[in-house]
Structure formats: C-alpha cells, structure tokens
Design a protein around this motif. Structure first.
Motif, mmCIF file in Angstrom:
data_model
loop_
_atom_site.group_PDB
_atom_site.id
_atom_site.type_symbol
_atom_site.label_atom_id
_atom_site.label_comp_id
_atom_site.label_asym_id
_atom_site.label_seq_id
_atom_site.Cartn_x
_atom_site.Cartn_y
_atom_site.Cartn_z
ATOM 1 N N VAL A 140 39.510 25.294 39.787
ATOM 2 C CA VAL A 140 38.720 26.115 38.867
ATOM 3 C C VAL A 140 38.598 27.556 39.355
ATOM 4 O O VAL A 140 38.354 27.800 40.541
ATOM 5 C CB VAL A 140 37.310 25.501 38.712
ATOM 6 N N VAL A 141 38.747 28.488 38.433
ATOM 7 C CA VAL A 141 38.401 29.899 38.652
ATOM 8 C C VAL A 141 37.143 30.164 37.833
ATOM 9 O O VAL A 141 37.065 29.787 36.661
ATOM 10 C CB VAL A 141 39.535 30.840 38.192
ATOM 11 N N ILE A 142 36.157 30.804 38.455
ATOM 12 C CA ILE A 142 34.909 31.148 37.768
ATOM 13 C C ILE A 142 34.921 32.657 37.537
ATOM 14 O O ILE A 142 35.242 33.432 38.441
ATOM 15 C CB ILE A 142 33.680 30.743 38.602
ATOM 16 N N VAL A 143 34.574 33.087 36.312
ATOM 17 C CA VAL A 143 34.642 34.514 35.975
ATOM 18 C C VAL A 143 33.375 34.977 35.270
ATOM 19 O O VAL A 143 32.785 34.244 34.482
ATOM 20 C CB VAL A 143 35.897 34.827 35.112
ATOM 21 N N ALA A 159 43.281 36.209 40.689
ATOM 22 C CA ALA A 159 42.925 34.795 40.839
ATOM 23 C C ALA A 159 44.127 33.944 41.231
ATOM 24 O O ALA A 159 44.009 33.006 42.034
ATOM 25 C CB ALA A 159 42.314 34.268 39.538
ATOM 26 N N LEU A 160 45.295 34.263 40.690
ATOM 27 C CA LEU A 160 46.490 33.455 40.957
ATOM 28 C C LEU A 160 46.952 33.527 42.408
ATOM 29 O O LEU A 160 47.709 32.670 42.857
ATOM 30 C CB LEU A 160 47.621 33.861 40.015
ATOM 31 N N SER A 161 46.471 34.515 43.162
ATOM 32 C CA SER A 161 46.829 34.575 44.582
ATOM 33 C C SER A 161 46.189 33.423 45.367
ATOM 34 O O SER A 161 46.556 33.159 46.504
ATOM 35 C CB SER A 161 46.434 35.928 45.189
ATOM 36 N N TYR A 162 45.244 32.706 44.736
ATOM 37 C CA TYR A 162 44.591 31.553 45.370
ATOM 38 C C TYR A 162 45.139 30.222 44.857
ATOM 39 O O TYR A 162 44.631 29.162 45.197
ATOM 40 C CB TYR A 162 43.074 31.621 45.147
ATOM 41 N N SER A 186 28.689 37.065 29.053
ATOM 42 C CA SER A 186 29.701 38.110 29.232
ATOM 43 C C SER A 186 30.980 37.657 29.918
ATOM 44 O O SER A 186 32.016 38.315 29.796
ATOM 45 C CB SER A 186 29.098 39.288 30.002
ATOM 46 N N GLY A 187 30.963 36.554 30.630
ATOM 47 C CA GLY A 187 32.180 36.063 31.270
ATOM 48 C C GLY A 187 33.096 35.310 30.331
ATOM 49 O O GLY A 187 34.278 35.116 30.627
ATOM 50 N N VAL A 188 32.584 34.889 29.189
ATOM 51 C CA VAL A 188 33.357 34.051 28.262
ATOM 52 C C VAL A 188 34.576 34.781 27.678
ATOM 53 O O VAL A 188 35.672 34.211 27.654
ATOM 54 C CB VAL A 188 32.452 33.455 27.159
ATOM 55 N N PRO A 189 34.454 36.039 27.213
ATOM 56 C CA PRO A 189 35.665 36.704 26.703
ATOM 57 C C PRO A 189 36.756 36.835 27.765
ATOM 58 O O PRO A 189 37.935 36.603 27.487
ATOM 59 C CB PRO A 189 35.163 38.086 26.263
ATOM 60 N N PHE A 190 36.368 37.177 29.005
ATOM 61 C CA PHE A 190 37.348 37.273 30.082
ATOM 62 C C PHE A 190 38.009 35.920 30.323
ATOM 63 O O PHE A 190 39.229 35.821 30.463
ATOM 64 C CB PHE A 190 36.692 37.754 31.388
ATOM 65 N N THR A 232 36.130 35.559 40.079
ATOM 66 C CA THR A 232 36.601 36.897 39.716
ATOM 67 C C THR A 232 35.564 37.580 38.836
ATOM 68 O O THR A 232 34.932 36.937 37.992
ATOM 69 C CB THR A 232 37.947 36.855 38.955
ATOM 70 N N VAL A 233 35.379 38.866 39.079
ATOM 71 C CA VAL A 233 34.435 39.650 38.288
ATOM 72 C C VAL A 233 34.993 41.051 38.067
ATOM 73 O O VAL A 233 35.812 41.529 38.850
ATOM 74 C CB VAL A 233 33.041 39.761 38.950
ATOM 75 N N LEU A 234 34.521 41.675 37.030
ATOM 76 C CA LEU A 234 34.871 43.067 36.769
ATOM 77 C C LEU A 234 34.238 43.962 37.840
ATOM 78 O O LEU A 234 34.914 44.767 38.474
ATOM 79 C CB LEU A 234 34.389 43.464 35.371
ATOM 80 N N ILE A 235 32.929 43.794 38.068
ATOM 81 C CA ILE A 235 32.186 44.643 39.004
ATOM 82 C C ILE A 235 31.331 43.784 39.929
ATOM 83 O O ILE A 235 30.582 42.927 39.475
ATOM 84 C CB ILE A 235 31.282 45.639 38.245
#
Length: 203
Positions: A147-150, A77-80, A92-96, A178-181
């Motif tokens: 904002v980054v959305i995960v 994400a930081l590359s943006y 499920s995105g909240v812990p990340f 960003t997402v895991l999968i």
C-alpha cells in the motif's frame, strides 16, 4: 490573509464542519483550526500557533496540473516497489490517489486499486479515547496488499500515523507515504518512508 482564514474557518464551522475538517480544508494544523474558530467567540486574546497556511488551489483546481503532480508522486512511490492499493486520505488525498492508481498501473502492469481512509478527526461522534480512522468498504481493500498512502499535506504526522496503523491492522503493508507538502519535515512515520514534493523546514 489571517482575517480571510478566520472568516473562512467561521463559515465552515457554521456549515457543521468539525475542527479536523476545517484543518484539512484550510491546510492548517488542528491547533491552528481551533484558534481560527475561536477568534470571534472569545474576548481573551490567544496567540496563534506557529503554522503555515497552504493554498494549493492552482494545482487542485486544474485537472492537468493535478495529473502532473500525481505522476511525480507516483514516480517517487514506485522507488519503494509496486503498490497494489493506493490509499487516499479523505478529503484532499483522494484526487491524488485516484490518478496515482491509474499511473502506477500503467507504469508497472500491476492491477492497482484505490482505497479511501477517513481519519478520526472527521468524525463528529468520536470520543477522545477513540483515535482510529477507517478505510471505506466501498472501494479497494488493503488486506494482503502493498500500500501507498497519499495526502496533500502533512502537518504533524498524526493523521498519517493513524492511517498506517489502520492499514497494518487490516493486514496491509504500507511501503511509503507520499504528500504534496510536508510541513513537519519528516523522513519516516512508524518506520514507513515519507516522500514529498515540497518539504518545509523551520530555521
């Protein structure tokens, strides 16, 4: 595996989970969640939608592994640019998002808040014409923020599209997702770049 998913979907439905919540809990598409919940209640055989069930419990059930994965998502994400708010898609995105906000603040020195997005598919009282989710008012704001959305998994991209619209409507600037999968193999949604640790491609 299929029988276990059907049984789990039925159990979640009995506990009052919506189809969207069942889809999130089992990491399958909404169509697959619908199909799973109908298997014991209909005599008519319906073909299963083409989908992949994802089980990432080996990561989500271990705080060290979750932290490492969140670090990798943060690095992508930081590359943006530097984010000021990380929005986690419930549930499920909240812990990340929580761990990512901490990582990003440490890496950049920029005060990084966490916000939580509740998608439309989790609302039992939402009518079919209302397709907007909501950002919780109990956490950080997105207004005027980069904002980054995960989330854990992208299946079709519909939830992410909804999250992007909501962030923009509230005056935020989504710089990446960003997402895991990524089960859809997307490189961008609504002009916002998508970064995933794993991208699934159907041949």
């Amino acid at each position: 595996m299929k029988e276990k998913l059907i049984a789990k979907a039925q159990e979640l439905r009995q506990h009052g989970f919506t189809t969207g919540e069942i889809a999130d809990e089992l990491n399958v598409s909404m169509d697959t969640a619908r199909w799973l919940t109908l298997q014991k209640t209909t005599e008519e055989k319906v073909d299963a939608p083409v989908d992949f069930a994802i089980n990432w419990k080996s990561i989500g059930g271990n705080s060290t592994r979750l932290s490492y994965v969140s670090g990798a998502l943060s690095d992508m994400a930081l590359s943006y640019g530097d984010a000021e708010t990380v929005v986690g898609v419930a549930v499920s995105g909240v812990p990340f998002a929580t761990v990512m906000a901490d990582f990003m603040e440490d890496m950049t020195g920029v005060d990084t808040a966490i916000a939580i997005f509740h998608p439309h598919k989790h609302r039992k009282d939402a009518d079919e014409t209302d397709d907007e989710g909501a950002i919780s008012t109990n956490f950080g704001t997105v207004e005027g923020k980069k904002v980054v959305i995960v989330d854990d998994v992208i299946t079709s991209g519909k939830t992410m599209k909804e999250a992007i619209h909501t962030v923009k409507d509230l005056g935020g600037e989504p710089i990446c997702v960003t997402v895991l999968i990524d089960k859809a193999g997307l490189s961008e949604i609504e002009g916002v770049p998508v970064e995933s640790l794993i991208k699934i491609s159907r041949l």
